[in-house]
Design a protein around this motif. Structure first.
Motif, short mmCIF file in Angstrom:
data_model
loop_
_atom_site.label_atom_id
_atom_site.label_comp_id
_atom_site.label_asym_id
_atom_site.label_seq_id
_atom_site.Cartn_x
_atom_site.Cartn_y
_atom_site.Cartn_z
N ARG A 187 0.84 -1.00 -0.02
CA ARG A 187 0.19 -0.05 -0.29
C ARG A 187 0.92 1.41 -0.16
O ARG A 187 1.26 1.72 0.95
CB ARG A 187 -0.90 -0.01 1.12
CG ARG A 187 -1.79 1.07 1.34
CD ARG A 187 -2.57 1.17 2.53
NE ARG A 187 -3.19 2.56 2.71
CZ ARG A 187 -3.70 3.18 3.97
NH1 ARG A 187 -3.82 2.40 5.03
NH2 ARG A 187 -4.28 4.29 3.85
N THR A 188 1.12 1.80 -1.30
CA THR A 188 1.85 3.06 -1.32
C THR A 188 1.21 3.92 -2.11
O THR A 188 0.67 5.09 -1.66
CB THR A 188 3.47 2.71 -1.85
OG1 THR A 188 3.43 2.18 -3.31
CG2 THR A 188 4.22 1.71 -1.05
N GLY A 189 1.03 3.70 -3.45
CA GLY A 189 0.40 4.55 -4.29
C GLY A 189 1.18 5.68 -4.91
O GLY A 189 2.11 6.12 -4.43
N TYR A 190 0.63 6.09 -6.17
CA TYR A 190 1.10 6.90 -7.02
C TYR A 190 -0.02 8.06 -7.38
O TYR A 190 0.36 8.70 -8.51
CB TYR A 190 1.71 6.61 -8.09
CG TYR A 190 2.90 7.16 -9.03
CD1 TYR A 190 3.93 8.02 -8.29
CD2 TYR A 190 2.82 7.47 -10.44
CE1 TYR A 190 4.66 8.77 -8.90
CE2 TYR A 190 3.78 8.28 -10.84
CZ TYR A 190 5.00 8.69 -10.15
OH TYR A 190 5.76 9.70 -11.09
N THR A 191 -1.11 7.84 -6.98
CA THR A 191 -2.12 8.66 -7.28
C THR A 191 -2.63 9.77 -6.39
O THR A 191 -3.45 10.62 -6.69
CB THR A 191 -3.31 7.78 -8.06
OG1 THR A 191 -3.74 7.36 -6.74
CG2 THR A 191 -2.83 6.95 -8.91
N GLY A 192 -2.25 9.67 -5.11
CA GLY A 192 -2.70 10.30 -4.03
C GLY A 192 -4.00 9.73 -3.29
O GLY A 192 -4.66 10.20 -2.47
N GLU A 193 -4.47 8.71 -4.04
CA GLU A 193 -5.66 7.89 -3.40
C GLU A 193 -5.19 6.81 -2.87
O GLU A 193 -4.14 6.16 -3.16
CB GLU A 193 -6.50 7.59 -4.55
CG GLU A 193 -7.22 8.81 -5.34
CD GLU A 193 -7.94 9.68 -4.42
OE1 GLU A 193 -8.35 9.28 -3.35
OE2 GLU A 193 -7.94 10.82 -4.96
N LEU A 194 -6.18 6.10 -1.86
CA LEU A 194 -6.06 4.78 -1.36
C LEU A 194 -5.78 3.79 -2.43
O LEU A 194 -6.39 3.91 -3.67
CB LEU A 194 -7.23 4.40 -0.93
CG LEU A 194 -7.36 3.03 -0.07
CD1 LEU A 194 -6.30 2.57 1.00
CD2 LEU A 194 -8.77 2.58 0.38
N GLY A 195 -4.61 2.97 -2.28
CA GLY A 195 -4.32 2.11 -3.40
C GLY A 195 -3.43 1.00 -2.95
O GLY A 195 -2.72 1.15 -2.09
N PHE A 196 -3.29 -0.02 -3.97
CA PHE A 196 -2.55 -1.13 -3.69
C PHE A 196 -1.79 -1.48 -4.87
O PHE A 196 -1.88 -1.15 -6.09
CB PHE A 196 -3.30 -2.39 -3.18
CG PHE A 196 -4.14 -2.01 -2.05
CD1 PHE A 196 -3.81 -2.27 -0.83
CD2 PHE A 196 -5.46 -1.44 -2.21
CE1 PHE A 196 -4.49 -1.91 0.36
CE2 PHE A 196 -6.33 -1.24 -1.26
CZ PHE A 196 -5.58 -1.46 0.20
N GLU A 197 -0.34 -1.96 -4.73
CA GLU A 197 0.38 -2.51 -5.89
C GLU A 197 0.54 -4.08 -5.53
O GLU A 197 0.67 -4.58 -4.34
CB GLU A 197 1.94 -2.01 -5.59
CG GLU A 197 1.91 -0.58 -5.53
CD GLU A 197 1.43 0.12 -4.27
OE1 GLU A 197 0.72 0.92 -4.67
OE2 GLU A 197 1.81 -0.21 -3.15
N LEU A 198 0.00 -4.70 -6.64
CA LEU A 198 -0.34 -6.17 -6.38
C LEU A 198 0.68 -6.86 -7.47
O LEU A 198 0.75 -6.76 -8.64
CB LEU A 198 -1.47 -6.59 -7.02
CG LEU A 198 -2.62 -5.59 -6.42
CD1 LEU A 198 -3.94 -5.78 -6.95
CD2 LEU A 198 -2.95 -6.06 -4.76
N TYR A 199 1.78 -7.86 -6.83
CA TYR A 199 2.87 -8.43 -7.40
C TYR A 199 2.36 -10.09 -7.56
O TYR A 199 2.27 -10.64 -6.45
CB TYR A 199 4.15 -8.22 -6.86
CG TYR A 199 4.55 -6.81 -6.42
CD1 TYR A 199 5.54 -6.35 -7.47
CD2 TYR A 199 4.08 -6.18 -5.42
CE1 TYR A 199 6.05 -5.02 -7.22
CE2 TYR A 199 4.72 -4.82 -5.28
CZ TYR A 199 5.34 -4.35 -6.25
OH TYR A 199 5.85 -2.98 -6.11
#
Length: 360
Positions: A187-199
């Motif tokens: 859970r880091t994000g690059y949009t300013g919104e709540l978000g998830f990186e899924l590997y």
């Protein structure tokens, strides 16, 4: 010209009407329905991004912690297992070779995620800086990275996986499984919104992508909207705001340089010659990368990124400005066909994002 590389999802993008274009040596989707639609859908619901072009390296073995602490700017002494941290690979002068995120799996066990355009150089740099006793493995080709971003992303992810991610902190991650395959959720994000990186394994990318899109709250989003989202959120892009001519302190990130390790470039990383500023621009004409920034008729800087901001209804930009002019509040931008008035803006431009929302 060398042939463009493709991700496990490139054929899907083309088959679903995406506008494709070269990016960092890859054939990538720029937009599907349109940048404005995709931007607003991510802000309001959930956008799905193919980020499989990014590089992933595994670093492990006795002494990996101490060796990596000397190779990158991240403060690994305070980084716990299950957490990740943003930072930099610097050159000897303290300027930015790349920005990257380090994930700590264990005491001497890490993953580092780097930008696509820099991946080959980053791997060579890290290999040269790490002792041979520390293993460095490039797993980029076998790893797919899919980003799910937006206020609905948590509900979408939990509905698909049947798991509870409410306890995941900002810049935290967990390892789990999906459809019998390993899944790393961060859970880091690059949009300013709540978000998830899924590997997930590259072989599972298409199935996972299509499974996420079965949820009506999710739309695929191209790199065009990804750029406007990150710009509104005041986040830099390597090759625009970050480069080998500037250091993290100049980019406004000196507060991140807390590592006490003697990492490469540390001595020069605090020198300030230019400052990265956020600007709001009058009118509807966008400033573009390379446009000159003037103060009292004198050229004092250059625009690095600029766009109309859909969430704000105004034009915004990043610019490098000489230190001597960085305290000014109003500038002129010399665009291709006009001179534009710009005023200094507080970052982030968009302040209503959900990225740091408490989940539990």
């Amino acid at each position: 010209m060398s042939e463009l590389r493709t991700t496990p999802l490139t054929a899907w993008h083309a088959a679903h009407g995406a506008k494709m274009a070269p990016f960092a040596g890859w054939e990538m989707p720029i937009q599907y329905e349109g940048i404005l639609v995709e931007h607003q859908h991510t802000r309001r619901h959930a956008g799905l991004f193919d980020i499989c072009h990014m590089g992933e390296f595994l670093i492990s073995g006795p002494g990996a912690d101490a060796a990596l602490s000397r190779a990158v700017s991240h403060n690994l002494a305070t980084l716990k297992a299950g957490r990740c941290r943003y930072g930099f690979i610097l050159n000897e002068q303290g300027n930015v070779l790349d920005d990257c995120i380090v994930y700590r799996f264990g005491d001497d066990d890490f993953m580092i995620v780097v930008n696509a355009a820099c991946a080959a150089g980053d791997f060579a740099t890290l290999r040269a800086r790490l002792p041979e006793s520390v293993a460095l493995k490039d797993v980029s080709d076998e790893t797919a990275k899919i980003d799910l971003q937006g206020p609905d992303s948590l509900d979408v992810l939990e509905a698909l996986t049947g798991e509870n991610f409410h306890g995941l902190p900002y810049f935290g991650f967990v390892k789990t499984e999906w459809d019998g395959a390993p899944l790393l959720v961060s859970r880091t994000g690059y949009t300013g919104e709540l978000g998830f990186e899924l590997y997930v394994p590259a072989t599972k990318a298409l199935a996972f992508w299509e499974a996420l899109l079965k949820d009506s709250r999710v739309k695929p989003v191209g790199l065009g909207a990804r750029d406007t989202l990150r710009l509104e959120s005041g986040l830099p892009l390597y090759g625009h705001e970050l480069d080998e001519q500037h250091n993290p302190t100049e980019a406004g990130m000196g507060r991140m340089m807390t590592s006490e390790a003697d990492y490469v470039g540390k001595a020069g990383a605090a020198e300030v010659r230019q400052c990265l500023l956020g600007l709001e621009v009058d009118g509807r004409r966008a400033a573009r990368n390379g446009d000159a920034v003037l103060l009292d008729g004198k050229e004092v800087g250059v625009v690095t990124s600029g766009s109309f901001a859909p969430s704000l209804g105004k034009v915004i930009a990043f610019a490098w400005v000489d230190k001597s002019a960085a305290d000014a509040t109003a500038f002129t931008i010399r665009a291709a066909r006009a001179e534009l008035r710009a005023v200094r803006a507080e970052l982030p431009f968009y302040k209503d994002g959900t990225a740091r929302k408490k989940l539990s």
